[in-house]
Design a protein around this motif. Sequence first.
Motif, PDB file in Angstrom:
ATOM      1  N   TYR A  84       0.863  -1.177   0.000  1.00 34.00           N
ATOM      2  CA  TYR A  84       0.000   0.000   0.000  1.00 34.00           C
ATOM      3  C   TYR A  84       0.899   1.226   0.000  1.00 34.00           C
ATOM      4  O   TYR A  84       1.737   1.397   0.887  1.00 34.00           O
ATOM      5  N   GLN A  85       0.749   2.071  -1.038  1.00 33.47           N
ATOM      6  CA  GLN A  85       1.622   3.226  -1.198  1.00 33.47           C
ATOM      7  C   GLN A  85       0.937   4.495  -0.709  1.00 33.47           C
ATOM      8  O   GLN A  85      -0.199   4.796  -1.079  1.00 33.47           O
ATOM      9  N   ILE A  86       1.653   5.258   0.122  1.00 27.15           N
ATOM     10  CA  ILE A  86       1.210   6.552   0.622  1.00 27.15           C
ATOM     11  C   ILE A  86       2.285   7.561   0.256  1.00 27.15           C
ATOM     12  O   ILE A  86       3.347   7.602   0.883  1.00 27.15           O
ATOM     13  N   GLY A  87       2.029   8.362  -0.780  1.00 25.74           N
ATOM     14  CA  GLY A  87       3.094   9.222  -1.292  1.00 25.74           C
ATOM     15  C   GLY A  87       4.194   8.355  -1.873  1.00 25.74           C
ATOM     16  O   GLY A  87       3.953   7.558  -2.770  1.00 25.74           O
ATOM     17  N   GLN A  88       5.401   8.497  -1.347  1.00 31.71           N
ATOM     18  CA  GLN A  88       6.500   7.637  -1.778  1.00 31.71           C
ATOM     19  C   GLN A  88       6.753   6.495  -0.793  1.00 31.71           C
ATOM     20  O   GLN A  88       7.578   5.625  -1.062  1.00 31.71           O
ATOM     21  N   PHE A  89       6.065   6.503   0.330  1.00 32.63           N
ATOM     22  CA  PHE A  89       6.252   5.466   1.343  1.00 32.63           C
ATOM     23  C   PHE A  89       5.362   4.269   1.022  1.00 32.63           C
ATOM     24  O   PHE A  89       4.179   4.418   0.713  1.00 32.63           O
ATOM     25  N   VAL A  90       5.946   3.061   1.099  1.00 32.42           N
ATOM     26  CA  VAL A  90       5.224   1.829   0.777  1.00 32.42           C
ATOM     27  C   VAL A  90       5.314   0.887   1.974  1.00 32.42           C
ATOM     28  O   VAL A  90       6.402   0.628   2.501  1.00 32.42           O
ATOM     29  N   ILE A  91       4.158   0.405   2.425  1.00 32.84           N
ATOM     30  CA  ILE A  91       4.115  -0.579   3.504  1.00 32.84           C
ATOM     31  C   ILE A  91       3.391  -1.825   2.998  1.00 32.84           C
ATOM     32  O   ILE A  91       2.620  -1.763   2.039  1.00 32.84           O
ATOM     33  N   GLY A  92       3.633  -2.954   3.650  1.00 32.45           N
ATOM     34  CA  GLY A  92       2.966  -4.175   3.223  1.00 32.45           C
ATOM     35  C   GLY A  92       3.445  -5.371   4.011  1.00 32.45           C
ATOM     36  O   GLY A  92       4.110  -5.243   5.048  1.00 32.45           O
ATOM     37  N   GLY A  93       3.111  -6.542   3.530  1.00 33.94           N
ATOM     38  CA  GLY A  93       3.521  -7.784   4.164  1.00 33.94           C
ATOM     39  C   GLY A  93       3.780  -8.847   3.116  1.00 33.94           C
ATOM     40  O   GLY A  93       3.259  -8.777   1.990  1.00 33.94           O
TER      41      GLY A  93
END
Length: 258
Positions: A84-93
């Motif tokens: 999941y991308q928020i701006g340039q930050f990407v989080i996930g599993g």
Amino acid sequence: MNKTLTASVALIALSTTAAGAADMAVKAPPPPPVPAFSWTGFYIGANIGGAWSNNRWTDTVFLTNFNNGNNGVFIGGGQIGGNYQIGQFVIGGEWDFDWAANNNNNNGVLIPGVGNIVVTNNNRWITTVAARFGWAIDHWLLYGKVGGGWVGSNNFSVTNTTTGVSFNCGTLGFSSCNNSTGGWLVGAGFEYAFAPNWTVKAEYDYLGLGNRTFSIPAGAAFGPFAGDTFTTNNRNVQMVKVGVNYLFNWGAPVAGRY
């Protein structure tokens, strides 16, 4: 004469205005902006690579260090995950599973009066579950991983290659015969989207594992090894993998505008 000249000038001006208006009417609208690539979405893929383990066993009778020789093996498997991308930050599993090729290249340890002793406990499979967090630079993603992992091994065995006698955890009643252990995972890598929905990646992972102990029954007819306990400490597996993913994302550019 003046009326004729005035009429001519007015007619020319009117024609020029009409022509300009016609040109403006037929001009095509500017093309829409090319959408930015997004890493948001689920993905599935495959990987191959190599794994190296630190897995030395020490016994309580002879106080000898035995290296099980499980180093430099080929691994291969697959992974699934989500971003999941928020701006340039990407989080996930991500969850992955890899088979490990056995590589028992241990020559053993020569114990005087006993024989050449080989301790075997090769890794068979490795699986990890981790959170991913990274920084996207258009089609590039730099990321880190933090989570846990488990390693499945074949049955622990002690073999005297001099006499041909072998002690196997799966058949000889060891007090402990758990062939899978878990630990903590850290890793880092990069991923590149080379086509709509397709990416390639390379990463390094470090899996720290818990200690293991195997005890041979004291009454067993195993000669000097009866009642012996084998322990391994500071176990770890290091992995280097390359892979390919198919991204089922809902924010990637449409075909033809990549």
